[in-house]
Scaffold this motif. Sequence first.
Motif, PDB file in Angstrom:
ATOM      1  N   THR A  11       0.859  -1.188   0.000  1.00 42.73           N
ATOM      2  CA  THR A  11       0.000   0.000   0.000  1.00 42.73           C
ATOM      3  C   THR A  11       0.892   1.234   0.000  1.00 42.73           C
ATOM      4  N   PRO A  12       0.338   2.388  -0.332  1.00 45.22           N
ATOM      5  CA  PRO A  12       1.153   3.612  -0.274  1.00 45.22           C
ATOM      6  C   PRO A  12       1.762   3.840   1.116  1.00 45.22           C
ATOM      7  N   GLU A  13       1.027   3.514   2.171  1.00 41.68           N
ATOM      8  CA  GLU A  13       1.544   3.667   3.529  1.00 41.68           C
ATOM      9  C   GLU A  13       2.714   2.709   3.773  1.00 41.68           C
ATOM     10  N   GLN A  14       2.590   1.485   3.288  1.00 43.95           N
ATOM     11  CA  GLN A  14       3.667   0.513   3.457  1.00 43.95           C
ATOM     12  C   GLN A  14       4.901   0.929   2.660  1.00 43.95           C
ATOM     13  N   GLU A  17       5.758   3.994   1.973  1.00 43.38           N
ATOM     14  CA  GLU A  17       6.362   5.100   2.719  1.00 43.38           C
ATOM     15  C   GLU A  17       7.165   4.582   3.916  1.00 43.38           C
ATOM     16  N   THR A  18       6.597   3.620   4.629  1.00 46.22           N
ATOM     17  CA  THR A  18       7.298   3.029   5.777  1.00 46.22           C
ATOM     18  C   THR A  18       8.586   2.359   5.336  1.00 46.22           C
TER      19      THR A  18
END
Length: 79
Positions: free
Chosen positions: A25-28, A30-31
Amino acid sequence: MKNRLTNLTDHLFAQLERLAEENLTPEQIETEAKRAEAIVSLADRVTDNARTQLAAAKLFAEHGQQILPMLPQIGKASE
């Protein structure tokens, strides 16, 4: 964790594989990107240190014991 340059290489490639995962995901992403940045920053320090040690070893190989007084005394208190 082992403390060898080959282990560092393994960690860098493992992080590259995590970044290459297509179902993140975009959040993953970024992380993982932040994690990769931290890993690369530390890896740079480790390789700089290894480069310095290699340079000192080359000086010693070329000049022998006579170079030792000109090298910093690691592990001794500064005067």
